[in-house]
Design a protein around this motif. Sequence first.
Motif, PDB file in Angstrom:
ATOM      1  N   TYR A 162       0.772  -1.236   0.000  1.00  0.00           N
ATOM      2  CA  TYR A 162       0.000   0.000   0.000  1.00  0.00           C
ATOM      3  C   TYR A 162       0.807   1.292   0.000  1.00  0.00           C
ATOM      4  N   LEU A 163       2.088   1.245   0.367  1.00  0.00           N
ATOM      5  CA  LEU A 163       2.834   2.470   0.613  1.00  0.00           C
ATOM      6  C   LEU A 163       4.025   2.620  -0.322  1.00  0.00           C
ATOM      7  N   GLY A 164       4.287   3.864  -0.715  1.00  0.00           N
ATOM      8  CA  GLY A 164       5.491   4.198  -1.447  1.00  0.00           C
ATOM      9  C   GLY A 164       6.209   5.315  -0.707  1.00  0.00           C
ATOM     10  N   PHE A 165       7.558   5.334  -0.797  1.00  0.00           N
ATOM     11  CA  PHE A 165       8.349   6.281  -0.019  1.00  0.00           C
ATOM     12  C   PHE A 165       9.293   7.069  -0.917  1.00  0.00           C
ATOM     13  N   VAL A 166       9.368   8.381  -0.660  1.00  0.00           N
ATOM     14  CA  VAL A 166      10.333   9.252  -1.318  1.00  0.00           C
ATOM     15  C   VAL A 166      11.032  10.047  -0.227  1.00  0.00           C
ATOM     16  N   PHE A 167      12.366  10.073  -0.268  1.00  0.00           N
ATOM     17  CA  PHE A 167      13.135  10.730   0.784  1.00  0.00           C
ATOM     18  C   PHE A 167      13.938  11.896   0.213  1.00  0.00           C
ATOM     19  N   GLN A 168      14.477  12.710   1.113  1.00  0.00           N
ATOM     20  CA  GLN A 168      15.303  13.844   0.700  1.00  0.00           C
ATOM     21  C   GLN A 168      16.529  13.364  -0.058  1.00  0.00           C
ATOM     22  N   GLY A 169      17.204  12.342   0.469  1.00  0.00           N
ATOM     23  CA  GLY A 169      18.281  11.689  -0.262  1.00  0.00           C
ATOM     24  C   GLY A 169      17.655  10.711  -1.240  1.00  0.00           C
ATOM     25  N   PHE A 170      18.139  10.655  -2.455  1.00  0.00           N
ATOM     26  CA  PHE A 170      17.449   9.884  -3.485  1.00  0.00           C
ATOM     27  C   PHE A 170      17.556   8.377  -3.247  1.00  0.00           C
ATOM     28  N   ASN A 171      18.618   7.944  -2.553  1.00  0.00           N
ATOM     29  CA  ASN A 171      18.780   6.529  -2.167  1.00  0.00           C
ATOM     30  C   ASN A 171      18.752   5.589  -3.369  1.00  0.00           C
ATOM     31  N   LEU A 172      19.411   6.008  -4.450  1.00  0.00           N
ATOM     32  CA  LEU A 172      19.513   5.155  -5.630  1.00  0.00           C
ATOM     33  C   LEU A 172      20.817   4.364  -5.587  1.00  0.00           C
ATOM     34  N   LEU A 173      20.795   3.180  -6.170  1.00  0.00           N
ATOM     35  CA  LEU A 173      22.017   2.378  -6.284  1.00  0.00           C
ATOM     36  C   LEU A 173      22.895   2.993  -7.369  1.00  0.00           C
ATOM     37  N   ALA A 174      24.113   3.353  -7.013  1.00  0.00           N
ATOM     38  CA  ALA A 174      24.938   4.211  -7.864  1.00  0.00           C
ATOM     39  C   ALA A 174      25.297   3.577  -9.199  1.00  0.00           C
ATOM     40  N   ARG A 175      25.591   2.285  -9.211  1.00  0.00           N
ATOM     41  CA  ARG A 175      26.061   1.645 -10.441  1.00  0.00           C
ATOM     42  C   ARG A 175      24.951   0.891 -11.159  1.00  0.00           C
ATOM     43  N   LEU A 201       1.550   7.754  -0.976  1.00  0.00           N
ATOM     44  CA  LEU A 201       2.939   8.131  -1.209  1.00  0.00           C
ATOM     45  C   LEU A 201       3.378   9.021  -0.057  1.00  0.00           C
ATOM     46  N   LEU A 202       4.395   8.575   0.682  1.00  0.00           N
ATOM     47  CA  LEU A 202       4.928   9.345   1.797  1.00  0.00           C
ATOM     48  C   LEU A 202       6.236   9.981   1.355  1.00  0.00           C
ATOM     49  N   ALA A 203       6.266  11.295   1.347  1.00  0.00           N
ATOM     50  CA  ALA A 203       7.431  12.038   0.858  1.00  0.00           C
ATOM     51  C   ALA A 203       8.024  12.850   2.001  1.00  0.00           C
ATOM     52  N   ASP A 204       9.255  12.539   2.391  1.00  0.00           N
ATOM     53  CA  ASP A 204       9.919  13.204   3.513  1.00  0.00           C
ATOM     54  C   ASP A 204      10.944  14.194   2.963  1.00  0.00           C
TER      55      ASP A 204
END
Length: 253
Positions: A95-108, A174-177
């Motif tokens: 049910y939930l999706g999260f977006v944070f201030q830091g993008f938290n993507l895998l770099a490679r 969608l929870l956006a911090d």
Amino acid sequence: MSRAVVAGAAPLISLRQVCKRYGSGATELMALREIDLDIHAGEFVAIMGPSGSGKSTAMNILGCLDTPSSGAYLFKGVHVEPLSRDQRARLRRRYLGFVFQGFNLLARTSAQENVELPLLYRGDSAGARRAAATRALAAVGLAGWEQHTPAELSGGQQQRVAIARAIVTSPAVLLADEPTGNLDTQRSHEIMGLLLGLNRDQGITVLMVTHEPDMAAYAHRMVQFIDGRIARDFANPHPVTAAPVGATAGEDV
């Protein structure tokens, strides 16, 4: 307009007399004090307050990343507070999706593969993951950027990838911090326009923590925390209805 709240409809989310304590005795800290809050499906809510006001603690509880010390949390009418860790994880995945201030993507890892991650954890097939990630990236204006790594993307584009990853599972909420905390003004408005569109066009309920009034202005409702309590909860009389001209994915390079 965002999806209207149906009169008499049950809230999607309810907090009742929620308290959160850290520590005990002389070191006890009351982060939340008897919070009552209802969120209906289709709302766009900005959660605001100074540092230490309790807004991030409230967001963690709403996102099932933490549990109340006392009080009740109901999601679609079901009590969340007695659920096990695994049950809360299943609720988040469904049910939930999260977006944070830091993008938290895998770099490679490519944008496509980053967006596929929640579906990989869910056990979807490779074909289903690929198709869903392609649709999600197109929905955030990144069609054609699927094979780019984060290093090849601007900050605004990286946050778009993070949002695509959050919506690829078709979440109800969608929870956006602080989703614009690492972006300049133009890219911040671009991301807010995107969140507004997801709320308006897909009916996704958006809960956003922010300390920036010009970003909160996009929300249709504002909840202000002070000292662990809700100080104000009011409708925004004049919400921003579109990002400024020029805040588009095509210009985000």
